[in-house]
Design an enzyme around this catalytic site. Structure first.
Site, PDB file in Angstrom:
ATOM      1  CG  ASP A 100      50.933  73.210  65.627  1.00 22.21           C
ATOM      2  OD1 ASP A 100      51.707  72.245  65.492  1.00 22.21           O
ATOM      3  OD2 ASP A 100      49.936  73.395  64.907  1.00 22.21           O
ATOM      4  CB  ALA A 108      48.889  65.737  63.100  1.00 24.05           C
ATOM      5  CG  HIS A 231      58.558  41.737  41.547  1.00 25.71           C
ATOM      6  ND1 HIS A 231      58.978  42.928  41.006  1.00 25.71           N
ATOM      7  CD2 HIS A 231      58.047  41.000  40.520  1.00 25.71           C
ATOM      8  CE1 HIS A 231      58.745  42.919  39.704  1.00 25.71           C
ATOM      9  NE2 HIS A 231      58.180  41.759  39.390  1.00 25.71           N
TER      10      HIS A 231
END
Length: 253
Positions: A100, A108, A231
């Site tokens: 950051d 993160a 599926h």
């Protein structure tokens, strides 16, 4: 931040759940009472007072580098963010910064990748630079939102001749069972690779990893259309959208 179609669908989902959304609003003031909170909010020049049980403030975050002594050792910053190169190395050789405190997405999983990149570069290896366009983005609301790559608007801004296709989760059996609605949207360059994938719906933050691979590897819709998706699963939404882009729609028009 995200494709405009995601925002529209999320707004519809919120409205269906009787959640009122005010965009472009300005909070003038807030007062806490014994059992509730009142807030004065201005939207489009009109001010109103809202009352709720709690007030959550989410204004983002910025770098906390003041007083860290960076200037004293020659590490350059810009508006508090540490300036780094493609290996996360600062203006001082051998000194690295990740996460950051540098001007990259504040996520993160981005910080993890930057840490590994910096460590490998410091060890004398030649790591692959991070492709920030191919970083998945997840929003953990209901319904969930997940995306990777360029939005349709961003793709057009970068000069691509864009082709986009959206498949509703109403055509996906597993999604119908879960009952939240949503869709998968794929943005491609005409006769070219997949540029972005955008989801909204149940558990889509678990689906975006497959999309990350296709964007990162610059796959074309035909590559994905050739893959068989199990599926009934939510992953079929990605396969169905790719089939539609390849001109071979299966359960969609």
């Amino acid at each position: 931040l995200e494709d405009s179609d995601l925002g529209k669908e999320l707004a519809r989902a919120f409205k269906k759940r009787k959640i009122r959304t005010l965009t472009g609003a300005k909070l003038e003031e807030a007062q806490a009472g014994e059992k509730s909170v009142t807030a004065s909010v201005t939207t489009d020049g009109k001010t109103e007072t809202l009352e709720a049980e709690v007030l959550l403030v989410a204004v983002g975050r910025g770098p906390l580098t003041d007083g860290a002594g960076l200037e004293g050792v020659g590490v350059k910053t810009d508006r508090g963010f540490v300036t780094v190169n493609g290996a996360c190395e600062t203006s001082v050789p051998g000194v690295y910064a990740v996460g950051d405190c540098i001007p990259t997405p504040q996520l993160a999983h981005v910080a993890f990748a930057e840490g590994m990149l910096a460590a490998e570069h410091a060890a004398g290896k030649n790591p692959t630079p991070i492709n920030y366009d191919a970083i998945p983005r997840c929003t953990y609301c209901v319904p969930e939102v997940a995306a990777v790559g360029l939005t349709e608007a961003q793709a057009r801004e970068r000069g691509h001749d864009v082709v986009a296709k959206t498949v509703s989760f109403g055509a996906i059996g597993k999604a119908v069972i879960l009952g939240e609605g949503g869709f998968c949207k794929i943005v491609t360059a005409k006769d070219g690779p997949i540029l972005g994938v955008h989801y909204i719906g149940p558990r889509v933050t678990e689906l975006v990893a497959e999309a990350m691979l296709t964007v990162g590897w610059e796959a074309v819709p035909e590559d994905v259309a050739a893959l068989i998706h199990p599926h009934p699963t939510l992953t079929e939404s990605f396969g169905e959208t790719a089939l539609a882009l390849a001109g071979r729609p299966l359960h969609t028009g």
